[in-house]
Design an enzyme around this catalytic site. Structure first.
Site, PDB file in Angstrom:
ATOM      1  N   PRO A   1      -0.935   3.459   0.804  1.00  0.00           N
ATOM      2  CA  PRO A   1       0.239   3.410  -0.075  1.00  0.00           C
ATOM      3  C   PRO A   1       0.454   1.992  -0.609  1.00  0.00           C
ATOM      4  O   PRO A   1       0.452   1.030   0.158  1.00  0.00           O
ATOM      5  CB  PRO A   1       1.383   3.830   0.853  1.00  0.00           C
ATOM      6  CG  PRO A   1       0.723   4.598   1.950  1.00  0.00           C
ATOM      7  CD  PRO A   1      -0.616   3.952   2.140  1.00  0.00           C
ATOM      8  N   GLU A   2       0.599   1.868  -1.913  1.00  0.00           N
ATOM      9  CA  GLU A   2       0.887   0.576  -2.532  1.00  0.00           C
ATOM     10  C   GLU A   2       2.326   0.593  -3.039  1.00  0.00           C
ATOM     11  O   GLU A   2       3.095   1.492  -2.707  1.00  0.00           O
ATOM     12  CB  GLU A   2      -0.129   0.295  -3.635  1.00  0.00           C
ATOM     13  CG  GLU A   2      -1.558   0.198  -3.087  1.00  0.00           C
ATOM     14  CD  GLU A   2      -2.577  -0.291  -4.110  1.00  0.00           C
ATOM     15  OE1 GLU A   2      -2.170  -0.795  -5.174  1.00  0.00           O
ATOM     16  OE2 GLU A   2      -3.780  -0.164  -3.838  1.00  0.00           O
TER      17      GLU A   2
ATOM     18  N   LYS B   1       5.849  -3.934   0.013  1.00  0.00           N
ATOM     19  CA  LYS B   1       5.518  -2.594   0.510  1.00  0.00           C
ATOM     20  C   LYS B   1       6.359  -2.212   1.723  1.00  0.00           C
ATOM     21  O   LYS B   1       6.046  -1.245   2.417  1.00  0.00           O
ATOM     22  CB  LYS B   1       4.031  -2.516   0.856  1.00  0.00           C
ATOM     23  CG  LYS B   1       3.104  -2.765  -0.335  1.00  0.00           C
ATOM     24  CD  LYS B   1       1.650  -2.705   0.106  1.00  0.00           C
ATOM     25  CE  LYS B   1       0.726  -3.137  -1.026  1.00  0.00           C
ATOM     26  NZ  LYS B   1      -0.694  -3.124  -0.608  1.00  0.00           N
TER      27      LYS B   1
ATOM     28  N   HIS C   1       0.791  13.836  14.270  1.00  0.00           N
ATOM     29  CA  HIS C   1       0.970  12.407  14.021  1.00  0.00           C
ATOM     30  C   HIS C   1       2.409  12.041  13.631  1.00  0.00           C
ATOM     31  O   HIS C   1       2.639  10.989  13.036  1.00  0.00           O
ATOM     32  CB  HIS C   1      -0.010  11.948  12.943  1.00  0.00           C
ATOM     33  CG  HIS C   1      -1.445  12.199  13.298  1.00  0.00           C
ATOM     34  ND1 HIS C   1      -2.079  11.562  14.344  1.00  0.00           N
ATOM     35  CD2 HIS C   1      -2.362  13.043  12.760  1.00  0.00           C
ATOM     36  CE1 HIS C   1      -3.332  11.991  14.427  1.00  0.00           C
ATOM     37  NE2 HIS C   1      -3.521  12.886  13.479  1.00  0.00           N
TER      38      HIS C   1
ATOM     39  N   ARG D   1      -3.280   7.080  11.253  1.00  0.00           N
ATOM     40  CA  ARG D   1      -4.117   5.943  11.664  1.00  0.00           C
ATOM     41  C   ARG D   1      -3.332   4.873  12.424  1.00  0.00           C
ATOM     42  O   ARG D   1      -3.911   3.931  12.956  1.00  0.00           O
ATOM     43  CB  ARG D   1      -4.811   5.340  10.432  1.00  0.00           C
ATOM     44  CG  ARG D   1      -5.717   6.356   9.739  1.00  0.00           C
ATOM     45  CD  ARG D   1      -6.377   5.795   8.498  1.00  0.00           C
ATOM     46  NE  ARG D   1      -7.380   4.789   8.818  1.00  0.00           N
ATOM     47  CZ  ARG D   1      -8.117   4.163   7.908  1.00  0.00           C
ATOM     48  NH1 ARG D   1      -7.962   4.467   6.624  1.00  0.00           N
ATOM     49  NH2 ARG D   1      -8.999   3.265   8.261  1.00  0.00           N
TER      50      ARG D   1
ATOM     51  N   ARG E   1     -13.046  -5.736  -0.791  1.00  0.00           N
ATOM     52  CA  ARG E   1     -12.431  -4.569  -1.415  1.00  0.00           C
ATOM     53  C   ARG E   1     -13.269  -4.103  -2.600  1.00  0.00           C
ATOM     54  O   ARG E   1     -13.814  -4.917  -3.353  1.00  0.00           O
ATOM     55  CB  ARG E   1     -11.005  -4.903  -1.904  1.00  0.00           C
ATOM     56  CG  ARG E   1     -10.075  -5.474  -0.846  1.00  0.00           C
ATOM     57  CD  ARG E   1      -9.864  -4.522   0.321  1.00  0.00           C
ATOM     58  NE  ARG E   1      -9.228  -3.289  -0.104  1.00  0.00           N
ATOM     59  CZ  ARG E   1      -7.910  -3.137  -0.221  1.00  0.00           C
ATOM     60  NH1 ARG E   1      -7.083  -4.139   0.029  1.00  0.00           N
ATOM     61  NH2 ARG E   1      -7.406  -1.968  -0.577  1.00  0.00           N
TER      62      ARG E   1
END
Length: 271
Positions: free
Chosen positions: A2-3, A57, A90, A109, A260
């Site tokens: 997510p950005e 963020k 999760h 994660r 990246r």
């Protein structure tokens, strides 16, 4: 991952359910996130949520006693559910509200974070040295020109540096540089003001469009209602290495910059 647009879409989605609500409970099923969930996080219980805002963020849930800081990490999401909604594998944290609704944090994660801070939030070590928000007037061509003076680092890496400007992650840095016609490996200090005017404009426009479209869906991201974003349908270069450029038909190149994936058109983007 997510950005900024995804976090902003999440904020917009959860805010109506949180503001002016009393917190009746905090259930932590797994405290082993990027940083362990502190016991102090329980101090939000009994407090009324005054506002929900975003810095970079980070999602910030404000009360009179302090602020809960939420980071979605690589795969995290927040959903507003009812008490009858089954807990999934999760679902690590539940913030229960007097309305009967629950803010549920899911993170497969476990690179996300759930923290608590009692002092003015801008003083928190994670936030105190951040650059300006890209969608504000503080992020402008003059500011960027001064910030990049003398820098030999690649322009793409500078665009992703949170000390220069926050929230421009890998997806949107790729897209903005393509739209501005700037090669991602160009030395940042050599990008003239004329090109920076275009770049700043493209960053703002691309981020605003992504928010409007509900964020970018890549693997894990869904909004507060569990629905995917749709901006992925509009990506010109990110994830398209080896495919044809949408502007000239040339094959897009893919390299690693700062570990990246970086995709660009060698004809449309120049140094």
């Amino acid at each position: 991952m997510p950005e900024l647009p995804e976090v902003e879409v999440t904020r917009q989605g959860v805010s109506p359910y949180l503001i002016d609500q009393e917190v009746t409970g905090l259930t932590v099923r797994n405290a082993s996130l990027r940083w362990p969930v502190p016991d102090l996080a329980q101090q939000i219980v009994g407090q009324t949520i005054r506002s929900v805002h975003r810095r970079a963020k980070y999602l910030l849930i404000d009360t009179d006693a302090g602020t809960t800081i939420v980071h979605l990490g690589m795969s995290g999401s927040l959903r507003v559910v009812t008490e009858l909604t089954p807990v999934e594998k999760h679902d690590h944290i539940d913030l229960s509200l007097a309305s009967g609704k629950i803010l549920r944090f899911n993170d497969p994660r476990r690179f996300g974070a759930w923290l608590w801070y009692e002092l003015p939030i801008d003083a928190h070590p994670l936030l105190s040295k951040l650059g300006p928000e890209p969608l504000t007037d503080a992020f402008n061509p003059s500011y960027l020109f001064e910030s990049l003076k003398g820098k030999k680092k690649a322009i793409k890496l500078c665009l992703m540096d949170n000390h220069i400007v926050v929230g421009v992650g890998n997806i949107y840095a790729n897209e903005a540089l393509f739209a501005a016609g700037i090669h991602p490996q160009m030395e940042a200090g050599k990008v003239d003001q004329e090109r920076l005017i275009i770049l700043v404009s493209e960053v703002k426009q691309i981020l605003a469009n992504a928010i409007k479209q509900g964020g970018t869906t890549l693997k894990d991201f869904t909004n507060a209602e569990g629905k995917p974003g749709y901006f992925a349908q509009k990506l010109h270069v990110y994830g398209r290495g080896g495919e044809s450029c949408t502007q000239c038909g040339n094959l897009l190149s893919e390299i690693k910059l700062g570990q990246r994936a970086t995709v660009f058109c060698g004809l449309c983007q120049t140094r």
